[in-house]
Enzyme design. Structure first.
Site, PDB file in Angstrom:
ATOM      1  N   TYR A 155      44.346  27.746 -27.055  1.00  0.00           N
ATOM      2  CA  TYR A 155      43.725  29.059 -27.245  1.00  0.00           C
ATOM      3  C   TYR A 155      44.370  30.110 -26.344  1.00  0.00           C
ATOM      4  O   TYR A 155      44.676  31.218 -26.791  1.00  0.00           O
ATOM      5  CB  TYR A 155      42.225  28.948 -26.947  1.00  0.00           C
ATOM      6  CG  TYR A 155      41.411  30.173 -27.281  1.00  0.00           C
ATOM      7  CD1 TYR A 155      41.125  30.500 -28.600  1.00  0.00           C
ATOM      8  CD2 TYR A 155      40.918  31.002 -26.279  1.00  0.00           C
ATOM      9  CE1 TYR A 155      40.363  31.614 -28.916  1.00  0.00           C
ATOM     10  CE2 TYR A 155      40.151  32.121 -26.577  1.00  0.00           C
ATOM     11  CZ  TYR A 155      39.883  32.432 -27.902  1.00  0.00           C
ATOM     12  OH  TYR A 155      39.134  33.545 -28.202  1.00  0.00           O
ATOM     13  N   LYS A 159      46.386  33.528 -27.497  1.00  0.00           N
ATOM     14  CA  LYS A 159      45.951  34.869 -27.097  1.00  0.00           C
ATOM     15  C   LYS A 159      46.994  35.580 -26.242  1.00  0.00           C
ATOM     16  O   LYS A 159      47.105  36.807 -26.272  1.00  0.00           O
ATOM     17  CB  LYS A 159      44.604  34.775 -26.373  1.00  0.00           C
ATOM     18  CG  LYS A 159      43.458  34.268 -27.252  1.00  0.00           C
ATOM     19  CD  LYS A 159      43.297  35.121 -28.510  1.00  0.00           C
ATOM     20  CE  LYS A 159      42.103  34.691 -29.351  1.00  0.00           C
ATOM     21  NZ  LYS A 159      41.926  35.536 -30.553  1.00  0.00           N
TER      22      LYS A 159
END
Length: 247
Positions: A155, A159
């Site tokens: 993740y 990002k």
């Protein structure tokens, strides 16, 4: 603030995406709600009904943004429905949290496919129609893209990659009147944070100078600013909505 504009928000059947969609509609935009699979159609249609009750136009379009051709169909469907695209919010995202030694290749690939490649797909297909009218592209990053987080290697990577996409897009299209910016939320009140223990919440709050979690409207308000002409000279920025957690 958005009267006359058409906005597409990916992954907008719930959570931050839904609140952004409703906020845009309240400010005059026509809105495209996106959902990825058939089982979420009713949820997306419910958001469309809420938007229409506000007096704005809206439609729900199914597309898995990780699929290049489905992303193209999503943009084409938006143009077919409303004639143009002024604002693209790349909000669709998933988590597959796990410590690195336990994280599978599938855990990594799925997160990168939706959170990162999905943004490439939608941005690529949206850029050409935006060349005619100008536009604003808003990418939903996260503070973990700035500082990383235990158990979120996939993740965090997605990002952080979004920040690179945002800055590169901003530089490529600045002269074409297309702006690209990112929003990096911190701890935002959600169904997930409601499940956290008091001990975990207390630990999190010690790292937030404002000593509270944000809410989805806090994020939507920043998206509204970036979508509107109030931010006409803002591009390539990463705006944190985190109560001072990362600074």
């Amino acid at each position: 603030m958005l009267t006359g504009k058409v906005a597409l928000i990916t992954g907008s059947g719930r959570g931050i995406g839904k609140t952004i969609a409703l906020t845009f509609a309240k400010n005059g935009a026509d809105v495209v709600i996106n959902y990825p699979i058939d089982s979420l159609k009713d949820e997306a249609d419910g958001v469309v009904d809420e938007i229409k009750a506000l007096g704005a136009r809206a439609v729900a379009l199914k597309a898995n943004v990780a699929d290049f051709n489905e992303a193209k169909a999503l943009i084409d469907g938006t143009i077919a429905e409303f004639g143009k695209l002024d604002v693209l919010v790349n909000n669709a995202g998933i988590t597959r949290d796990q410590l690195l030694l336990r994280m599978t290749e599938e855990d990594f690939d799925q997160v990168i496919a939706i959170n990162l490649k999905g943004v490439f797909n939608c941005t690529k297909h949206a850029a050409r129609p935006m060349l005619k009218t100008g536009g604003s592209i808003i990418n939903m990053s996260s503070v973990v893209g700035l500082v990383g987080n235990v158990g979120q290697l996939n993740y965090s990577a997605s990002k952080a990659g979004l920040i690179g996409i945002t800055k590169s897009t901003a530089k490529e299209f600045a002269k074409k009147n297309i702006r690209a910016n990112a929003i990096a939320p911190g701890f935002i009140e959600s169904d997930m944070t409601k499940k956290l223990s008091e001990k975990v919440i207390e630990a999190a709050l010690t790292n937030i100078p404002m000593n509270k979690f944000g809410n989805v409207q806090d994020v939507a308000n920043v998206a509204l600013f970036l979508a509107s002409n109030l931010s006409s000279y803002v591009t390539g920025e990463v705006i944190r909505v985190d109560g001072g957690m990362v600074m």
